[in-house]
Design a protein around this motif. Structure first.
Motif, PDB file in Angstrom:
ATOM      1  N   ALA A   1     152.864  54.896  73.853  1.00 16.61           N
ATOM      2  CA  ALA A   1     153.624  53.706  74.227  1.00 16.61           C
ATOM      3  C   ALA A   1     153.527  53.456  75.729  1.00 16.61           C
ATOM      4  O   ALA A   1     153.019  54.277  76.491  1.00 16.61           O
TER       5      ALA A   1
ATOM      6  N   ILE B   1     158.690  52.859  72.849  1.00 19.46           N
ATOM      7  CA  ILE B   1     158.756  51.597  72.104  1.00 19.46           C
ATOM      8  C   ILE B   1     160.037  51.604  71.280  1.00 19.46           C
ATOM      9  O   ILE B   1     160.581  52.664  70.979  1.00 19.46           O
TER      10      ILE B   1
ATOM     11  N   THR C   1     153.853  51.359  67.356  1.00 17.77           N
ATOM     12  CA  THR C   1     154.354  50.004  67.558  1.00 17.77           C
ATOM     13  C   THR C   1     155.420  49.720  66.518  1.00 17.77           C
ATOM     14  O   THR C   1     155.699  50.564  65.643  1.00 17.77           O
TER      15      THR C   1
END
Length: 536
Positions: free
Chosen positions: A295, A321, A343
């Protein structure tokens, strides 16, 4: 090697040094509140009665919380359960830790929300039959009964999925964006309906990355709207962009790339507003469905009200994230929940980030972050964080699967827990003020008094701060706001306590009308909040 990369390496090295420290040596404590709340709260909001609305979506099949008898939902178009006797929303009482099921009929998957000025929760959009739906929850005392009302006489002009709501200075709510909705509209509806907002289309990429835009009401009345890696100052009354901000380095920050954002506390003459945006995913992680990509660990901070604004960059101790940024009564920010790889999206993240981080905005660049005591529950996709009136942070949800799943590494999370920042530690209890008397209603510019008691004698200025209750979903708290009031030094009163003279916010641009938690803060230690209604 860039300066930002060097900073990131240094922070990573410091993190390795800190790993051997026991949890007791890091600030903050954790508390399990409810072992099984019955639903995984994707959307969470605290009402002015202190209760908490928990909300998931309707098209997921069975939950673990039943509806009352004779209140089942029947939907012939539901692909999972056409006759559904399970609750998908609930009301939580943090005082008793009791749960009451709520009834909702239409799909609230990835919807948006905001409290109206009378304390009613406005909830908009969603998927399928919820796409254009407007719902209201008018909260009540825990001894009374209140439930969702789904409006039939008014609908959204454009269907909205992954949109953002923000209350405005006059009490109206603006609803911004959504999947294939490059427009804004208002509640109550305005005569011209939805208004095209091309900025959202301009910043869309192959992944989307313009969903759940970060929307902050600036004290000059315009909206700061950030999507992907760009931001504008938007005059919503004239549908015009009055300023383009420079792009924020580090890749996309909005859904599905999953950073977070806050506007720092407004104070002084209320003319300056700083926006902070932290974390996110690498571009392409969502397209390739790669949950191992590290991330983004950077944060950008910008003085949005400046004539020539620029981003000041810094690096968090952990790349993150799906982190939630929660404004504390002190003006500091907790960054909590999320993962260090992947994600947003089903099954698309790994390596949970269990350590909260405290962001201290008044510290110099490079010294603003403090690593806090780690939790033990992974809060991944579809988790939330909300400030409670007693100063704790409520953590709910986490369901990185399409349906409820109780097998595998990251199961659907039905536990509710609370994180207590260091200001609630026992060694600071003698600094904690208690509000004895304060108004229940305020008008803009009112001069008023707050009476309080403190175990130890007061040294220095006691702050009186107003914090609203936002609608938390998908790593962003819609409408979140903290206003530090102008106050005079505390004066001893006849009851052994103190009296503080304060001035209410000057207008709705600084603090839109509605209910606020009013905190007294003594040397960084907040009181339990009282609720006050700020009125025009």
């Amino acid at each position: 090697m860039t300066t930002l990369t060097l900073f990131h390496l240094i922070f990573s090295f410091l993190h390795l040094i800190l790993l051997p420290l026991s949890r007791a040596e890091l600030p903050g404590t954790w508390e399990l509140l409810v072992a099984d709340v019955g639903i995984a709260s994707m959307h969470t909001a605290v009402t002015h009665f202190g209760t908490v609305v928990l909300l998931d979506r309707t098209n997921i099949g069975p939950t673990r919380l039943l509806l009352p008898k004779h209140h089942c939902r029947t939907d012939p178009n539901d692909a999972v359960l056409k006759h559904d006797c399970y609750a998908h929303s609930a009301l939580f009482d943090p005082i008793t830790n009791k749960i009451r099921p709520l009834i909702i009929q239409t799909d609230t998957w990835c919807s948006s929300g905001q409290f109206l000025s009378d304390g009613t929760l406005l909830q908009t959009g969603g998927d399928q039959d919820g796409w254009k739906k407007i719902r209201k929850f008018k909260p009540c005392e825990t001894t009374e009964f209140c439930d969702w009302e789904e409006l039939n006489d008014v609908v959204l002009d454009h269907g909205r999925w992954y949109s953002t709501n923000q209350i405005l200075p006059n009490g109206d709510v603006i609803i911004v964006g959504g999947k294939v909705a490059f427009s804004v509209e208002f509640y109550p509806p305005r005569q011209n309906g939805a208004v095209l907002f091309p900025f959202l289309a301009d910043v869309e990429d192959r992944q989307g990355d313009n969903l759940y835009p970060y929307v902050h009401l600036l004290p000059n009345g315009n909206l700061f709207i950030f999507a992907n890696n760009k931001a504008v100052s938007y005059d919503y009354d004239n549908n015009s962009i009055v300023k383009n901000y420079p792009p924020l380095d580090g890749g996309p920050r909005n859904y599905p790339s999953a950073g977070s954002s806050v506007m720092l506390a407004l104070e002084g003459d209320f003319s300056s507003a700083f926006i902070v945006i932290c974390g996110g995913a690498q571009y392409g992680a969502y397209i390739t469905m790669d949950n191992s990509l590290p991330a983004n660990g950077s944060c950008g901070r910008i003085l949005a009200t400046s004539l020539n604004p620029v981003w000041e960059m810094e690096v968090m101790p952990f790349a993150r994230i799906m982190g939630d940024m929660v404004m504390l009564p002190t003006g500091e920010v907790i960054i909590i929940n999320g993962a260090q790889s992947g994600t947003q999206g089903f099954e698309l993240a790994s390596n949970p980030c269990l350590n909260p981080v405290l962001y201290r905005p008044d510290q110099p660049l490079g010294l603003r972050f403090m690593v806090l005591n780690p939790g033990s529950i992974a809060r991944m996709y579809h988790s939330t964080a909300n400030l409670l009136p007693d100063g704790r942070i409520l953590l709910a949800g986490s369901n990185p699967h399409y349906f409820y799943t109780f097998k595998g590494e990251f199961q659907t999370e039905l536990r509710l827990e609370a994180f207590s920042p260091e200001y609630l530690s026992l060694d600071r209890a003698n600094l904690r003020p208690e509000i004895k008397v304060c108004p229940k209603k305020l008008k803009y510019g009112d001069e008023f008094e707050v009476e309080l008691s403190v175990p130890l004698s007061v040294v220095g200025l006691i702050e009186i701060n107003l914090g609203n209750a936002p609608f938390a979903t998908h790593s962003f708290s819609q409408g979140q706001r903290l206003v530090k009031l102008n106050v005079k030094p505390a004066i001893p009163n006849d009851n052994g306590g103190y009296k503080i003279s304060c001035v209410a916010p000057p207008n709705g641009m600084v603090a839109p009308p509605g209910y606020y938690m009013i905190f007294a803060v003594n040397q960084g230690v907040p009181s339990i909040a009282q609720w006050v209604q700020l009125m025009v």
